[in-house]
Design a protein around this motif. Structure first.
Motif, PDB file in Angstrom:
ATOM      1  N   ASP A 189       1.113  -1.229  -0.035  1.00 53.06           N
ATOM      2  CA  ASP A 189       0.041  -0.417   0.046  1.00 53.06           C
ATOM      3  C   ASP A 189       1.107   1.367  -0.145  1.00 53.06           C
ATOM      4  O   ASP A 189       0.462   2.066   0.175  1.00 53.06           O
ATOM      5  CB  ASP A 189      -0.993  -0.218   0.935  1.00 53.06           C
ATOM      6  N   ASP A 190       1.767   1.706   1.122  1.00 53.11           N
ATOM      7  CA  ASP A 190       2.817   3.063   0.803  1.00 53.11           C
ATOM      8  C   ASP A 190       3.078   2.681   0.004  1.00 53.11           C
ATOM      9  O   ASP A 190       3.649   3.777  -0.858  1.00 53.11           O
ATOM     10  CB  ASP A 190       4.450   2.163   1.928  1.00 53.11           C
ATOM     11  N   ASN A 191       4.233   1.325  -0.995  1.00 51.71           N
ATOM     12  CA  ASN A 191       5.126   1.290  -2.530  1.00 51.71           C
ATOM     13  C   ASN A 191       3.457   2.204  -3.464  1.00 51.71           C
ATOM     14  O   ASN A 191       3.971   3.407  -4.154  1.00 51.71           O
ATOM     15  CB  ASN A 191       5.309   0.158  -3.250  1.00 51.71           C
ATOM     16  N   ILE A 192       2.781   1.437  -2.987  1.00 53.12           N
ATOM     17  CA  ILE A 192       1.883   2.217  -4.926  1.00 53.12           C
ATOM     18  C   ILE A 192       1.370   3.422  -4.432  1.00 53.12           C
ATOM     19  O   ILE A 192       0.818   4.404  -5.482  1.00 53.12           O
ATOM     20  CB  ILE A 192       0.602   1.393  -4.553  1.00 53.12           C
ATOM     21  N   LYS A 193       1.033   3.796  -3.157  1.00 53.45           N
ATOM     22  CA  LYS A 193       0.725   5.127  -2.626  1.00 53.45           C
ATOM     23  C   LYS A 193       2.206   6.197  -3.378  1.00 53.45           C
ATOM     24  O   LYS A 193       1.047   7.251  -3.776  1.00 53.45           O
ATOM     25  CB  LYS A 193       0.500   5.492  -0.805  1.00 53.45           C
ATOM     26  N   LEU A 194       3.000   5.762  -3.097  1.00 53.78           N
ATOM     27  CA  LEU A 194       4.277   6.613  -3.314  1.00 53.78           C
ATOM     28  C   LEU A 194       3.958   6.708  -5.500  1.00 53.78           C
ATOM     29  O   LEU A 194       5.034   8.039  -5.529  1.00 53.78           O
ATOM     30  CB  LEU A 194       5.797   6.119  -2.831  1.00 53.78           C
ATOM     31  N   GLY A 195       4.600   5.459  -5.563  1.00 54.87           N
ATOM     32  CA  GLY A 195       4.727   4.914  -6.767  1.00 54.87           C
ATOM     33  C   GLY A 195       3.574   5.825  -8.342  1.00 54.87           C
ATOM     34  O   GLY A 195       4.448   6.865  -8.909  1.00 54.87           O
ATOM     35  N   THR A 196       2.549   5.498  -7.446  1.00 50.08           N
ATOM     36  CA  THR A 196       1.224   6.143  -8.305  1.00 50.08           C
ATOM     37  C   THR A 196       2.221   8.482  -8.065  1.00 50.08           C
ATOM     38  O   THR A 196       1.273   8.530  -9.046  1.00 50.08           O
ATOM     39  CB  THR A 196      -0.484   5.981  -7.754  1.00 50.08           C
ATOM     40  N   TRP A 197       1.931   8.623  -7.132  1.00 53.52           N
ATOM     41  CA  TRP A 197       1.969  10.103  -6.871  1.00 53.52           C
ATOM     42  C   TRP A 197       3.061  10.362  -7.874  1.00 53.52           C
ATOM     43  O   TRP A 197       2.939  11.845  -8.182  1.00 53.52           O
ATOM     44  CB  TRP A 197       2.551  10.268  -5.291  1.00 53.52           C
ATOM     45  N   TYR A 198       4.260   9.657  -7.835  1.00 55.31           N
ATOM     46  CA  TYR A 198       5.199  10.331  -8.689  1.00 55.31           C
ATOM     47  C   TYR A 198       4.514   9.802 -10.595  1.00 55.31           C
ATOM     48  O   TYR A 198       4.785  10.582 -11.690  1.00 55.31           O
ATOM     49  CB  TYR A 198       6.502   9.850  -8.334  1.00 55.31           C
ATOM     50  N   LEU A 199       3.957   8.689 -10.716  1.00 58.69           N
ATOM     51  CA  LEU A 199       3.238   8.676 -12.141  1.00 58.69           C
ATOM     52  C   LEU A 199       2.691  10.065 -12.350  1.00 58.69           C
ATOM     53  O   LEU A 199       3.375  10.546 -12.913  1.00 58.69           O
ATOM     54  CB  LEU A 199       2.958   7.434 -11.816  1.00 58.69           C
ATOM     55  N   ASP A 200       1.755  10.543 -11.325  1.00 63.20           N
ATOM     56  CA  ASP A 200       0.928  11.365 -11.870  1.00 63.20           C
ATOM     57  C   ASP A 200       1.769  13.052 -12.011  1.00 63.20           C
ATOM     58  O   ASP A 200       1.285  13.886 -12.780  1.00 63.20           O
ATOM     59  CB  ASP A 200      -0.091  11.372 -10.506  1.00 63.20           C
ATOM     60  N   TYR A 201       2.837  12.689 -11.030  1.00 60.31           N
ATOM     61  CA  TYR A 201       4.239  13.989 -10.996  1.00 60.31           C
ATOM     62  C   TYR A 201       4.758  14.048 -12.546  1.00 60.31           C
ATOM     63  O   TYR A 201       4.297  14.838 -13.102  1.00 60.31           O
ATOM     64  CB  TYR A 201       5.085  14.017  -9.755  1.00 60.31           C
ATOM     65  N   THR A 202       4.927  12.932 -12.818  1.00 59.49           N
ATOM     66  CA  THR A 202       5.481  12.458 -14.529  1.00 59.49           C
ATOM     67  C   THR A 202       4.213  12.777 -15.711  1.00 59.49           C
ATOM     68  O   THR A 202       4.762  13.396 -16.852  1.00 59.49           O
ATOM     69  CB  THR A 202       6.324  10.987 -14.294  1.00 59.49           C
ATOM     70  N   HIS A 203       3.567  12.207 -15.002  1.00 56.03           N
ATOM     71  CA  HIS A 203       1.860  12.970 -16.481  1.00 56.03           C
ATOM     72  C   HIS A 203       2.154  14.733 -16.395  1.00 56.03           C
ATOM     73  O   HIS A 203       1.592  15.464 -17.364  1.00 56.03           O
ATOM     74  CB  HIS A 203       0.545  12.287 -15.921  1.00 56.03           C
ATOM     75  N   GLN A 204       1.808  15.309 -14.817  1.00 55.38           N
ATOM     76  CA  GLN A 204       1.763  16.681 -14.694  1.00 55.38           C
ATOM     77  C   GLN A 204       3.042  17.419 -15.740  1.00 55.38           C
ATOM     78  O   GLN A 204       3.181  18.106 -16.080  1.00 55.38           O
ATOM     79  CB  GLN A 204       1.255  17.009 -13.818  1.00 55.38           C
ATOM     80  N   GLU A 205       4.399  17.033 -15.972  1.00 54.00           N
ATOM     81  CA  GLU A 205       5.568  17.639 -16.362  1.00 54.00           C
ATOM     82  C   GLU A 205       5.155  17.848 -17.567  1.00 54.00           C
ATOM     83  O   GLU A 205       5.376  17.981 -18.485  1.00 54.00           O
ATOM     84  CB  GLU A 205       6.652  16.527 -16.067  1.00 54.00           C
ATOM     85  N   TYR A 206       4.435  16.323 -18.504  1.00 58.19           N
ATOM     86  CA  TYR A 206       4.506  15.972 -19.631  1.00 58.19           C
ATOM     87  C   TYR A 206       2.964  16.306 -20.723  1.00 58.19           C
ATOM     88  O   TYR A 206       2.754  15.749 -21.142  1.00 58.19           O
ATOM     89  CB  TYR A 206       5.194  14.859 -20.334  1.00 58.19           C
ATOM     90  N   SER A 207       2.197  17.094 -19.639  1.00 64.67           N
ATOM     91  CA  SER A 207       0.709  17.277 -20.166  1.00 64.67           C
ATOM     92  C   SER A 207       0.082  16.103 -20.377  1.00 64.67           C
ATOM     93  O   SER A 207      -0.979  16.510 -21.321  1.00 64.67           O
ATOM     94  CB  SER A 207       0.885  18.567 -21.465  1.00 64.67           C
ATOM     95  N   GLY A 208       0.112  15.397 -19.775  1.00 63.72           N
ATOM     96  CA  GLY A 208      -0.581  14.186 -19.707  1.00 63.72           C
ATOM     97  C   GLY A 208      -0.429  13.293 -20.123  1.00 63.72           C
ATOM     98  O   GLY A 208      -1.142  12.274 -21.095  1.00 63.72           O
ATOM     99  N   ASN A 209       0.588  13.057 -21.707  1.00 62.02           N
ATOM    100  CA  ASN A 209       1.129  12.439 -21.975  1.00 62.02           C
ATOM    101  C   ASN A 209       1.723  11.505 -21.369  1.00 62.02           C
ATOM    102  O   ASN A 209       2.536  11.475 -20.972  1.00 62.02           O
ATOM    103  CB  ASN A 209       1.853  13.016 -22.713  1.00 62.02           C
ATOM    104  N   SER A 210       1.143   9.845 -22.028  1.00 71.52           N
ATOM    105  CA  SER A 210       1.414   8.899 -20.776  1.00 71.52           C
ATOM    106  C   SER A 210       2.638   7.811 -21.580  1.00 71.52           C
ATOM    107  O   SER A 210       3.062   7.533 -20.370  1.00 71.52           O
ATOM    108  CB  SER A 210       0.317   8.118 -20.807  1.00 71.52           C
ATOM    109  N   MET A 211       3.032   8.518 -22.929  1.00 69.93           N
ATOM    110  CA  MET A 211       4.113   7.689 -23.104  1.00 69.93           C
ATOM    111  C   MET A 211       5.646   8.817 -22.655  1.00 69.93           C
ATOM    112  O   MET A 211       6.121   7.875 -22.216  1.00 69.93           O
ATOM    113  CB  MET A 211       3.813   8.252 -25.290  1.00 69.93           C
ATOM    114  N   LEU A 212       5.601  10.339 -22.756  1.00 72.22           N
ATOM    115  CA  LEU A 212       6.120  10.586 -22.128  1.00 72.22           C
ATOM    116  C   LEU A 212       6.477  10.141 -20.469  1.00 72.22           C
ATOM    117  O   LEU A 212       7.634  10.342 -20.166  1.00 72.22           O
ATOM    118  CB  LEU A 212       6.369  11.810 -22.803  1.00 72.22           C
ATOM    119  N   ALA A 213       5.476  10.335 -19.843  1.00 76.18           N
ATOM    120  CA  ALA A 213       5.329  10.385 -18.810  1.00 76.18           C
ATOM    121  C   ALA A 213       5.682   8.675 -18.545  1.00 76.18           C
ATOM    122  O   ALA A 213       6.815   8.434 -16.800  1.00 76.18           O
ATOM    123  CB  ALA A 213       3.729  10.004 -18.155  1.00 76.18           C
ATOM    124  N   ILE A 214       5.481   7.567 -18.995  1.00 70.07           N
ATOM    125  CA  ILE A 214       6.202   5.711 -18.510  1.00 70.07           C
ATOM    126  C   ILE A 214       7.290   6.468 -18.751  1.00 70.07           C
ATOM    127  O   ILE A 214       8.148   5.704 -17.877  1.00 70.07           O
ATOM    128  CB  ILE A 214       5.247   5.266 -19.751  1.00 70.07           C
TER     129      ILE A 214
END
Length: 727
Positions: free
Chosen positions: A627-652
């Motif tokens: 639970d802790d790991n997914i909580k932290l990891g999904t926050w960072y994945l959301d952060y990378t999406h914000q960095e690239y205007s919601g583009n999931s390829m660039l976020a991944i």
């Protein structure tokens, strides 16, 4: 319609009645982490409807599960009553209600002979729960007496060993591979480590043991002179499976001298970066001139030799091993080109494309030529070469990519019908591939593209029942159907007698058994590695297996659903995209740790985890807690999406390579076609990572979203056999 619907477990009064009378069980959505998604394929000892009843209960909360089982037990006319009594007893024992469990187990071995030995094992456990030690021992002794050949008897023998060591000796002699016996062996070694025969039992039967490599090292260092050739073979196989190839190669020098073992000496030395690989390969060729391993040895020798000798080795492959001739010709052409012998290189390639047109090497050459022409903006030639891959090499590794890009190039040429046919062919012939997802997106399906996949909330429908295992005893299959995964795994350790060279069915079953006990890393590997089978009959068996939903469901399991669902909703992320990333990062192993320190399901680096925790004001957490790991990891994945205007390829891509690297690539590429951008990612690891994550996402979608699954099936019915290349 791709929308999220909260899960409903239909076990109110109407739902319970439906299950009891055998109505179709509603499939479940986003339930607890211990579930496994399986489809149904017949039932030993009962009809499919009955099996669905019992299996569906595994998905219920404990209180509801107990209530549902009790309802069936009360119905003396139910064909599922014996199964329900067995499962109810297991539930009650786990709850510490030994007395009630004994009532459920009374005389059950008579009405349920298939699991008679397990009934006695449960009865002993029930007596244990109420503290009746006299009846515990009496029941264990009855199990030994009444079921002397049943592997579960090993558990009774080990338990009785506490008072009489001869029972332990019997377990070791009769059931050496049973995990309970292995535990006893480990205890005896702890008391007296100088017992090489017991060390050998672990080497031969307990690849899963935490101290397995220590055992192998002890045997090779302290007892080498006492080991027989077959002992060395077991040790070598163990090192090989643990990817310690240098040690494996050295151990294989002491093993029986077979073509495979001789080849692994050379390969072990090569991968272990030890000297002697060339000499070992040469010996394989000399001693086993017609064996398949000699072809592999010659190809390895070509890689390790100067160009002149390499070409001579490759010529031997062409002359003596037709199945590998295509691969040898392709390598020869590359060497000739390096030598500036361009005319001869062209001639060799022409031989490859004509005489060995259907080889994997010919597919590789055709696709490289298609890519070359595409990069030169010659869409017409690129389209022709890509189409020729589909015509001549439809089962090759390059075919899915060729199908998709033939569609892209057809679009560039204004051939809309040809483009549509190409995308449909990618979906029909290669539905599991990353390029099938890209094709579905190009066709306008609601599956998301790089810019929209984050926002999609897919409906996920998971089968409530399991398939029959392809191999194993009736008892093993019954335990598996009942969801008794740990008991099934233990029994499989005894029944799986040929781990060095398993059949296709055995390897698949082994993968499924590992998945059942949470070993997702090795379980997925065992299933996926079936694609490497190269013998014609095994290839045929593998292709048949790939047509079954159970194969794909084993490759794409669904553990840790509740925290994935919770934190995906919190971060407004597509839960299947999160699941896809976790599968790629950790294979769902919460305690896994990379060489650089990335930890847990989403492989969060400690420094990154600390930074994220500060952002979300999280004071206490553990990276190996799901639970802790997914909580932290999904926050960072959301952060990378914000960095690239919601583009999931660039976020991944950023999740893998870091925002600095991806930012540089974006600045350099400009407004580039996203498919071209992916193919031009300079880090091969990140390029493969991006494709793998989206391929994972697509497979979860096509397997478990009813609308997408239906559309893929419809395309498969309508799509013609192939595309005819233009001249």
């Amino acid at each position: 319609m791709l929308k999220r619907r909260k899960i409903q477990i239909l076990l109110g009064t109407a739902g319970l009645v439906a299950l009891i009378v055998g109505a179709t069980v509603p499939v479940l959505k986003w339930r607890g982490q211990q579930e496994q998604p399986w489809s149904i394929a017949g039932s030993p000892g009962g009809g499919n409807t009955s099996k669905k009843q019992v299996t569906a209960f595994k998905a219920l909360p404990p209180a509801q599960r107990t209530k549902a089982l009790e309802a069936i037990v009360k119905d003396k006319e139910s064909p599922e009553r014996s199964r329900a009594r067995y499962l109810l007893a297991a539930e009650l024992i786990e709850q510490g209600q030994g007395k009630k469990a004994l009532e459920s187990l009374k005389d059950l071995e008579d009405s349920y002979p298939l699991l008679g030995a397990y009934v006695l094992r449960q009865r002993a456990q029930a007596y244990e729960a109420i503290g009746d030690q006299a009846n515990v021992q009496a029941t264990q002794q009855q199990l030994v007496k009444d079921y002397p050949k049943s592997p579960v008897t090993a558990e009774a023998l080990v338990a009785l060993e506490r008072n009489n060591p001869r029972y332990g000796d019997q377990a070791i002699a009769q059931f050496p591979s049973h995990p309970s016996t292995i535990a006893l062996v480990q205890q005896r070694l702890k008391e007296n480590p100088k017992q090489p025969q017991l060390l050998l039992l672990i080497a031969k039967h307990a690849l899963y043991a935490q101290n397995y490599l220590t055992v192998l090292d002890t045997l090779t260092k302290q007892y080498a002179t006492q080991l027989k050739p077959e002992d060395w073979e077991a040790i070598a196989f163990g090192y090989w499976e643990k990817q310690l190839y240098g040690k494996a190669g050295a151990a294989y020098t002491q093993a029986p001298y077979t073509p495979l073992n001789a080849y692994r000496i050379g390969r072990g030395f090569q991968l272990g970066e030890k000297g002697g690989a060339i000499q070992a390969y040469q010996r394989v060729v000399q001693d086993f001139p017609t064996a398949d391993e000699s072809a592999l040895a010659l190809l390895r020798l070509a890689k390790l030799s100067d160009s002149g000798r390499a070409i001579a080795y490759l010529d031997q492959v062409v002359q003596r091993f037709p199945a590998k001739a295509g691969e040898a010709l392709l390598e020869k052409a590359k060497l000739l080109e390096q030598q500036n012998s361009l005319k001869y290189a062209v001639q060799v390639r022409q031989i490859l494309l004509t005489r060995y047109a259907k080889s994997d090497a010919a597919a590789e050459l055709r696709w490289s030529l298609a890519q070359e022409r595409g990069a030169a903006n010659d869409a017409q030639s690129a389209y022709v070469w890509a189409s020729s891959v589909l015509l001549h090499n439809p089962t090759s590794e390059q075919a899915p990519e060729a199908a998709y890009w033939s569609g892209k190039w057809a679009e560039q040429l204004g051939k809309q019908q040809e483009a549509k046919a190409a995308y449909q062919q990618a979906l029909s012939k290669y539905p599991h591939s990353y390029y099938a997802w890209r094709s579905a997106s190009r066709l306008g399906w609601e599956v998301g593209d790089f810019n929209s996949v984050r926002q999609i909330n897919p409906e996920v429908v998971r089968p409530a029942a399991r398939p029959d295992l392809p191999v194993g005893s009736a008892t093993l299959k019954e335990l598996f159907q009942l969801g008794q995964d740990h008991d099934a795994w233990k029994l499989w350790q005894v029944e799986f007698s040929n781990p060095k060279q398993p059949t296709v069915a055995e390897q698949f079953t082994d993968g499924v058994m590992r998945l059942g006990v949470g070993d997702y890393l090795d379980g997925i590997f065992m299933v996926s590695f079936l694609s490497e089978r190269d013998k014609p009959e095994e290839k045929s068996q593998y292709q048949a297996l790939k047509q079954q939903a159970s194969y794909w469901q084993a490759l794409y399991p669904f553990p840790f659903l509740e925290p994935i669902e919770t934190w995906s909703q919190e971060r407004q992320l597509n839960p299947l995209l999160v699941t896809a990333l976790i599968r790629q990062e950790s294979r769902f192993m919460p305690g896994i740790r990379s060489g650089v320190g990335a930890t847990g399901l989403m492989q969060v680096m400690p420094d990154t985890g600390a930074w994220i925790a500060k952002q979300i004001k999280l004071k206490e957490y553990k990276l190996n807690d799901p639970d802790d790991n997914i909580k932290l990891g999904t926050w960072y994945l959301d952060y990378t999406h914000q960095e690239y205007s919601g583009n999931s390829m660039l976020a991944i891509a950023s999740y893998n390579a870091g925002p600095g690297a991806v930012g540089g690539w974006v600045a350099k590429a400009g407004q580039q076609d996203p498919d071209v951008f992916v193919e031009n990612i300079p880090y091969n690891e990140t390029k493969g990572y991006v494709k793998s994550v989206f391929e994972n996402y697509w497979n979860y979608l096509r397997l478990y979203n009813p609308d997408v699954a239906q559309k893929v099936a419809q395309v498969s019915k309508e799509q013609p056999d192939g595309i005819t290349p233009e001249s």
